[in-house]
Motif scaffolding. Structure first.
Motif, PDB file in Angstrom:
ATOM      1  N   ARG A  32       0.845  -1.200   0.000  1.00 21.35           N
ATOM      2  CA  ARG A  32       0.000   0.000   0.000  1.00 21.35           C
ATOM      3  C   ARG A  32       0.878   1.248   0.000  1.00 21.35           C
ATOM      4  O   ARG A  32       1.981   1.249   0.541  1.00 21.35           O
ATOM      5  N   PRO A  33       0.366   2.340  -0.580  1.00 18.99           N
ATOM      6  CA  PRO A  33       1.148   3.577  -0.610  1.00 18.99           C
ATOM      7  C   PRO A  33       1.249   4.229   0.771  1.00 18.99           C
ATOM      8  O   PRO A  33       0.417   3.988   1.651  1.00 18.99           O
ATOM      9  N   LEU A  34       2.244   5.075   0.911  1.00 13.95           N
ATOM     10  CA  LEU A  34       2.488   5.747   2.186  1.00 13.95           C
ATOM     11  C   LEU A  34       1.270   6.532   2.650  1.00 13.95           C
ATOM     12  O   LEU A  34       0.906   6.482   3.829  1.00 13.95           O
ATOM     13  N   TYR A  35       0.616   7.277   1.751  1.00  9.69           N
ATOM     14  CA  TYR A  35      -0.527   8.087   2.176  1.00  9.69           C
ATOM     15  C   TYR A  35      -1.666   7.232   2.708  1.00  9.69           C
ATOM     16  O   TYR A  35      -2.370   7.642   3.619  1.00  9.69           O
ATOM     17  N   THR A  36      -1.851   6.035   2.189  1.00  7.63           N
ATOM     18  CA  THR A  36      -2.891   5.151   2.716  1.00  7.63           C
ATOM     19  C   THR A  36      -2.509   4.650   4.108  1.00  7.63           C
ATOM     20  O   THR A  36      -3.336   4.646   5.023  1.00  7.63           O
ATOM     21  N   LEU A  41      12.107   6.088  -7.203  1.00  6.68           N
ATOM     22  CA  LEU A  41      11.129   6.568  -8.169  1.00  6.68           C
ATOM     23  C   LEU A  41      11.368   6.002  -9.561  1.00  6.68           C
ATOM     24  O   LEU A  41      12.500   5.717  -9.947  1.00  6.68           O
ATOM     25  N   LEU A  42      10.291   5.850 -10.296  1.00  5.30           N
ATOM     26  CA  LEU A  42      10.353   5.456 -11.697  1.00  5.30           C
ATOM     27  C   LEU A  42      10.474   6.714 -12.552  1.00  5.30           C
ATOM     28  O   LEU A  42       9.913   7.757 -12.217  1.00  5.30           O
ATOM     29  N   SER A  43      11.153   6.610 -13.662  1.00  4.03           N
ATOM     30  CA  SER A  43      11.195   7.746 -14.587  1.00  4.03           C
ATOM     31  C   SER A  43       9.844   7.847 -15.288  1.00  4.03           C
ATOM     32  O   SER A  43       9.122   6.853 -15.439  1.00  4.03           O
ATOM     33  N   ALA A  47       1.549   7.368  -7.427  1.00  2.00           N
ATOM     34  CA  ALA A  47       2.408   8.511  -7.142  1.00  2.00           C
ATOM     35  C   ALA A  47       2.546   8.672  -5.633  1.00  2.00           C
ATOM     36  O   ALA A  47       1.855   8.010  -4.858  1.00  2.00           O
ATOM     37  N   LEU A  48       3.432   9.548  -5.226  1.00  2.00           N
ATOM     38  CA  LEU A  48       3.680   9.705  -3.792  1.00  2.00           C
ATOM     39  C   LEU A  48       2.504  10.309  -3.038  1.00  2.00           C
ATOM     40  O   LEU A  48       2.365  10.071  -1.843  1.00  2.00           O
ATOM     41  N   ASN A  49       1.646  11.080  -3.727  1.00  2.00           N
ATOM     42  CA  ASN A  49       0.551  11.742  -3.031  1.00  2.00           C
ATOM     43  C   ASN A  49      -0.841  11.251  -3.417  1.00  2.00           C
ATOM     44  O   ASN A  49      -1.814  11.604  -2.766  1.00  2.00           O
ATOM     45  N   THR A  50      -0.934  10.478  -4.477  1.00  2.66           N
ATOM     46  CA  THR A  50      -2.225   9.970  -4.947  1.00  2.66           C
ATOM     47  C   THR A  50      -1.987   8.844  -5.942  1.00  2.66           C
ATOM     48  O   THR A  50      -0.893   8.708  -6.477  1.00  2.66           O
ATOM     49  N   ALA A  51      -3.023   8.079  -6.183  1.00  3.80           N
ATOM     50  CA  ALA A  51      -2.996   7.093  -7.262  1.00  3.80           C
ATOM     51  C   ALA A  51      -3.771   7.691  -8.429  1.00  3.80           C
ATOM     52  O   ALA A  51      -4.826   8.295  -8.232  1.00  3.80           O
ATOM     53  N   PHE A  52      -3.241   7.544  -9.620  1.00  6.53           N
ATOM     54  CA  PHE A  52      -3.911   8.060 -10.811  1.00  6.53           C
ATOM     55  C   PHE A  52      -4.528   6.911 -11.585  1.00  6.53           C
ATOM     56  O   PHE A  52      -3.881   5.881 -11.812  1.00  6.53           O
ATOM     57  N   LEU A  53      -5.772   7.107 -12.003  1.00  5.89           N
ATOM     58  CA  LEU A  53      -6.470   6.157 -12.871  1.00  5.89           C
ATOM     59  C   LEU A  53      -7.200   6.936 -13.943  1.00  5.89           C
ATOM     60  O   LEU A  53      -7.588   8.088 -13.729  1.00  5.89           O
ATOM     61  N   ALA A  66       3.996  12.631 -12.420  1.00  8.21           N
ATOM     62  CA  ALA A  66       4.097  12.781 -10.968  1.00  8.21           C
ATOM     63  C   ALA A  66       5.324  12.035 -10.492  1.00  8.21           C
ATOM     64  O   ALA A  66       5.900  11.233 -11.221  1.00  8.21           O
ATOM     65  N   GLU A  67       5.720  12.293  -9.238  1.00  8.20           N
ATOM     66  CA  GLU A  67       6.741  11.453  -8.611  1.00  8.20           C
ATOM     67  C   GLU A  67       6.068  10.116  -8.339  1.00  8.20           C
ATOM     68  O   GLU A  67       5.175  10.023  -7.507  1.00  8.20           O
ATOM     69  N   ALA A  68       6.466   9.106  -9.086  1.00 10.69           N
ATOM     70  CA  ALA A  68       5.806   7.807  -8.983  1.00 10.69           C
ATOM     71  C   ALA A  68       6.820   6.736  -8.633  1.00 10.69           C
ATOM     72  O   ALA A  68       7.931   6.721  -9.142  1.00 10.69           O
ATOM     73  N   ASP A  69       6.399   5.844  -7.751  1.00  6.30           N
ATOM     74  CA  ASP A  69       7.289   4.772  -7.325  1.00  6.30           C
ATOM     75  C   ASP A  69       6.757   3.408  -7.700  1.00  6.30           C
ATOM     76  O   ASP A  69       7.366   2.404  -7.414  1.00  6.30           O
ATOM     77  N   ASN A  70       5.618   3.379  -8.343  1.00  8.20           N
ATOM     78  CA  ASN A  70       5.007   2.107  -8.639  1.00  8.20           C
ATOM     79  C   ASN A  70       4.008   2.311  -9.766  1.00  8.20           C
ATOM     80  O   ASN A  70       3.390   3.358  -9.865  1.00  8.20           O
ATOM     81  N   CYS A  71       3.856   1.341 -10.584  1.00 10.32           N
ATOM     82  CA  CYS A  71       2.861   1.366 -11.655  1.00 10.32           C
ATOM     83  C   CYS A  71       2.265  -0.020 -11.713  1.00 10.32           C
ATOM     84  O   CYS A  71       2.891  -0.948 -12.214  1.00 10.32           O
ATOM     85  N   LEU A  72       1.107  -0.175 -11.130  1.00  7.21           N
ATOM     86  CA  LEU A  72       0.485  -1.482 -10.996  1.00  7.21           C
ATOM     87  C   LEU A  72      -0.662  -1.641 -11.967  1.00  7.21           C
ATOM     88  O   LEU A  72      -1.145  -0.670 -12.537  1.00  7.21           O
ATOM     89  N   PHE A  73      -1.115  -2.851 -12.115  1.00  6.04           N
ATOM     90  CA  PHE A  73      -2.357  -3.065 -12.835  1.00  6.04           C
ATOM     91  C   PHE A  73      -3.127  -4.157 -12.161  1.00  6.04           C
ATOM     92  O   PHE A  73      -2.584  -5.054 -11.529  1.00  6.04           O
TER      93      PHE A  73
END
Length: 158
Positions: A50-54, A87-89, A112-118, A147-154
């Motif tokens: 889970r992301p840090l913000y969660t 972070l991922l590029s 992303a570090l502050n939200t998930a984008f969909l 965004a500053e993103a550390d993960n890209c899931l599906f």
């Protein structure tokens, strides 16, 4: 059995099927245990995908007393301070998003570090995803998100 607490420095646990009850809830006495561990100078860590913000939302009253190894190890926070982030590029996560959209039947999620984008077209999964992402931003086209993103899931489409 005698346990010597002065040698224990860290206790770490996962969330799902480990710390959480079968109902997906935190154990009722957990806050008290974490406070007692702090008194003994023992750090308590959550290691989770889970992301840090969660995680900081779930443990809001204790977030400055805990260690979070979040985003599958992509972000490490110690008592309210981010110590490390991997972070991922933008090029890499856009490539992953494109792959998922073009080659799979999955739903890409840009973590992303502050939200998930969909993509807005996936808002129908919102109730399920809120379990894992307490902050979700919907955009017209996920491939345009930056965004500053550390993960890209599906997730597979249901």
């Amino acid at each position: 059995m005698i346990i010597i607490f002065n040698k224990i420095k860290l206790i770490a646990t996962d969330m799902d099927h480990t710390l959480l009850t079968e109902a997906g809830e935190l154990p009722p006495q957990l806050n008290g245990y974490i406070c007692k561990l702090n008194e003994l100078n023992i750090d308590f860590a959550i290691a989770s995908g889970r992301p840090l913000y969660t995680l900081t939302d779930i443990f809001s009253s204790l977030k400055n007393k805990m260690v979070f190894i979040s985003d599958n190890g992509g972000v490490i926070s110690y008592k309210g301070t981010i110590l490390a982030k991997s972070l991922l590029s933008t090029i890499d996560y856009h490539s992953m998003i494109n792959f998922v959209e073009q080659k799979t039947d999955g739903v890409p999620i840009l973590c992303a570090l502050n939200t998930a984008f969909l993509a807005k077209e996936n808002i129908k999964y919102d109730n399920f995803l809120k379990t894992f992402y307490s902050k979700i931003s919907y955009v017209d086209h996920l491939s345009t998100a930056t965004a500053e993103a550390d993960n890209c899931l599906f997730s597979p489409k249901k």
